[in-house]
Structure formats: structure tokens, C-alpha cells
Write a protein that holds these residues in place. Sequence first.
Motif, PDB file in Angstrom:
ATOM      1  N   CYS A  51      42.447 -32.914  -7.606  1.00 36.97           N
ATOM      2  CA  CYS A  51      43.327 -33.470  -8.625  1.00 36.97           C
ATOM      3  C   CYS A  51      42.813 -34.827  -9.084  1.00 36.97           C
ATOM      4  O   CYS A  51      41.951 -35.436  -8.456  1.00 36.97           O
ATOM      5  CB  CYS A  51      44.761 -33.573  -8.119  1.00 36.97           C
ATOM      6  N   ASN A  52      43.327 -35.263 -10.210  1.00 38.07           N
ATOM      7  CA  ASN A  52      42.929 -36.566 -10.720  1.00 38.07           C
ATOM      8  C   ASN A  52      43.783 -37.652 -10.078  1.00 38.07           C
ATOM      9  O   ASN A  52      44.626 -37.386  -9.224  1.00 38.07           O
ATOM     10  CB  ASN A  52      43.016 -36.601 -12.250  1.00 38.07           C
ATOM     11  N   ASP A  53      43.549 -38.880 -10.475  1.00 35.79           N
ATOM     12  CA  ASP A  53      44.231 -40.003  -9.829  1.00 35.79           C
ATOM     13  C   ASP A  53      45.729 -39.997 -10.053  1.00 35.79           C
ATOM     14  O   ASP A  53      46.479 -40.623  -9.311  1.00 35.79           O
ATOM     15  CB  ASP A  53      43.642 -41.324 -10.340  1.00 35.79           C
ATOM     16  N   GLU A  54      46.169 -39.288 -11.096  1.00 38.14           N
ATOM     17  CA  GLU A  54      47.613 -39.186 -11.331  1.00 38.14           C
ATOM     18  C   GLU A  54      48.250 -38.048 -10.542  1.00 38.14           C
ATOM     19  O   GLU A  54      49.463 -37.849 -10.608  1.00 38.14           O
ATOM     20  CB  GLU A  54      47.914 -38.964 -12.824  1.00 38.14           C
ATOM     21  N   GLY A  55      47.426 -37.281  -9.821  1.00 41.21           N
ATOM     22  CA  GLY A  55      47.959 -36.198  -9.014  1.00 41.21           C
ATOM     23  C   GLY A  55      48.069 -34.877  -9.740  1.00 41.21           C
ATOM     24  O   GLY A  55      48.659 -33.937  -9.233  1.00 41.21           O
ATOM     25  N   ASP A  56      47.507 -34.777 -10.956  1.00 41.31           N
ATOM     26  CA  ASP A  56      47.488 -33.503 -11.659  1.00 41.31           C
ATOM     27  C   ASP A  56      46.405 -32.620 -11.065  1.00 41.31           C
ATOM     28  O   ASP A  56      45.247 -33.038 -10.951  1.00 41.31           O
ATOM     29  CB  ASP A  56      47.202 -33.699 -13.157  1.00 41.31           C
ATOM     30  N   GLY A  57      46.748 -31.413 -10.701  1.00 39.83           N
ATOM     31  CA  GLY A  57      45.783 -30.526 -10.076  1.00 39.83           C
ATOM     32  C   GLY A  57      44.836 -29.902 -11.087  1.00 39.83           C
ATOM     33  O   GLY A  57      45.259 -29.455 -12.149  1.00 39.83           O
ATOM     34  N   TYR A  58      43.549 -29.851 -10.752  1.00 46.36           N
ATOM     35  CA  TYR A  58      42.570 -29.162 -11.588  1.00 46.36           C
ATOM     36  C   TYR A  58      42.352 -27.741 -11.114  1.00 46.36           C
ATOM     37  O   TYR A  58      42.085 -26.861 -11.903  1.00 46.36           O
ATOM     38  CB  TYR A  58      41.224 -29.895 -11.555  1.00 46.36           C
ATOM     39  N   GLY A  59      42.398 -27.537  -9.796  1.00 50.64           N
ATOM     40  CA  GLY A  59      42.162 -26.200  -9.275  1.00 50.64           C
ATOM     41  C   GLY A  59      41.864 -26.226  -7.797  1.00 50.64           C
ATOM     42  O   GLY A  59      41.857 -27.285  -7.167  1.00 50.64           O
ATOM     43  N   ASP A  60      41.607 -25.023  -7.285  1.00 49.16           N
ATOM     44  CA  ASP A  60      41.385 -24.852  -5.855  1.00 49.16           C
ATOM     45  C   ASP A  60      39.903 -24.738  -5.547  1.00 49.16           C
ATOM     46  O   ASP A  60      39.103 -24.368  -6.398  1.00 49.16           O
ATOM     47  CB  ASP A  60      42.084 -23.576  -5.366  1.00 49.16           C
ATOM     48  N   ILE A  61      39.560 -25.019  -4.319  1.00 45.61           N
ATOM     49  CA  ILE A  61      38.197 -24.846  -3.845  1.00 45.61           C
ATOM     50  C   ILE A  61      38.206 -23.811  -2.733  1.00 45.61           C
ATOM     51  O   ILE A  61      39.036 -23.865  -1.825  1.00 45.61           O
ATOM     52  CB  ILE A  61      37.627 -26.193  -3.354  1.00 45.61           C
ATOM     53  N   CYS A  62      37.266 -22.875  -2.811  1.00 40.21           N
ATOM     54  CA  CYS A  62      37.261 -21.753  -1.877  1.00 40.21           C
ATOM     55  C   CYS A  62      36.768 -22.209  -0.494  1.00 40.21           C
ATOM     56  O   CYS A  62      36.132 -23.254  -0.359  1.00 40.21           O
ATOM     57  CB  CYS A  62      36.385 -20.629  -2.419  1.00 40.21           C
ATOM     58  N   PRO A  63      37.038 -21.409   0.531  1.00 35.26           N
ATOM     59  CA  PRO A  63      36.622 -21.785   1.894  1.00 35.26           C
ATOM     60  C   PRO A  63      35.114 -21.949   2.034  1.00 35.26           C
ATOM     61  O   PRO A  63      34.647 -22.792   2.795  1.00 35.26           O
ATOM     62  CB  PRO A  63      37.121 -20.621   2.746  1.00 35.26           C
ATOM     63  N   GLN A  64      34.333 -21.137   1.295  1.00 35.83           N
ATOM     64  CA  GLN A  64      32.871 -21.253   1.387  1.00 35.83           C
ATOM     65  C   GLN A  64      32.398 -22.621   0.900  1.00 35.83           C
ATOM     66  O   GLN A  64      31.524 -23.240   1.505  1.00 35.83           O
ATOM     67  CB  GLN A  64      32.190 -20.154   0.557  1.00 35.83           C
ATOM     68  N   CYS A  65      32.983 -23.081  -0.214  1.00 36.95           N
ATOM     69  CA  CYS A  65      32.582 -24.390  -0.727  1.00 36.95           C
ATOM     70  C   CYS A  65      33.132 -25.500   0.172  1.00 36.95           C
ATOM     71  O   CYS A  65      32.440 -26.490   0.420  1.00 36.95           O
ATOM     72  CB  CYS A  65      33.078 -24.583  -2.157  1.00 36.95           C
ATOM     73  N   THR A  66      34.335 -25.315   0.662  1.00 32.32           N
ATOM     74  CA  THR A  66      34.915 -26.301   1.573  1.00 32.32           C
ATOM     75  C   THR A  66      34.024 -26.495   2.788  1.00 32.32           C
ATOM     76  O   THR A  66      33.822 -27.616   3.267  1.00 32.32           O
ATOM     77  CB  THR A  66      36.316 -25.841   2.030  1.00 32.32           C
ATOM     78  N   ALA A  67      33.441 -25.380   3.258  1.00 29.93           N
ATOM     79  CA  ALA A  67      32.619 -25.424   4.463  1.00 29.93           C
ATOM     80  C   ALA A  67      31.325 -26.196   4.252  1.00 29.93           C
ATOM     81  O   ALA A  67      30.672 -26.593   5.218  1.00 29.93           O
ATOM     82  CB  ALA A  67      32.306 -24.003   4.930  1.00 29.93           C
ATOM     83  N   ARG A  68      30.930 -26.407   3.008  1.00 28.09           N
ATOM     84  CA  ARG A  68      29.688 -27.146   2.754  1.00 28.09           C
ATOM     85  C   ARG A  68      29.847 -28.638   2.972  1.00 28.09           C
ATOM     86  O   ARG A  68      28.861 -29.377   2.943  1.00 28.09           O
ATOM     87  CB  ARG A  68      29.206 -26.884   1.331  1.00 28.09           C
TER      88      ARG A  68
END
Length: 70
Positions: A33-50
Amino acid sequence: MQFQIECNTEKTRKVCLICHQSFQMLAARLIVCNDEGDGYGDICPQCTARGSDWIHHQLQEFSNQLLTIK
Ligand SMILES: [Zn+2]
């Protein structure tokens, strides 16, 4: 640009913001999310694991694209 980790009970599929693969949301979801807390989207577990350094680098390019669109 910052991350939020939220508990999740939904079983829906999301598309990863970084790799654009659809994935099943897990119990913990990583949201960008941006600094105002608006969400852009999710990140998958594979990318999180990187790791957060790698994610930060990807998001830097993502926010550059946002700036270009504007
Ligand atoms: Zn991904």
C-alpha cells in the motif's frame, strides 16, 4: 510504498502484483500500500519468499511505472 501483513480468512484467488501469477490467498496476506494506506494489491507466497530486499526492488520499478502513467 509499504507492506501490510493481514490475517486472511478468504479462500479467493488473487493476482500477484509482482509476478502476475494468480495464487490462493494464505492465512497471512502481504499487501502493498501507499503511505496513505491505500492497497495496491497482494504479493504471492513465492515472491514473498524471495525476501524483502528483492520485493522492495520490484516495487521500486512498479512505483516508477505508476509515476510514468501519471
Ligand atoms: Zn508473485
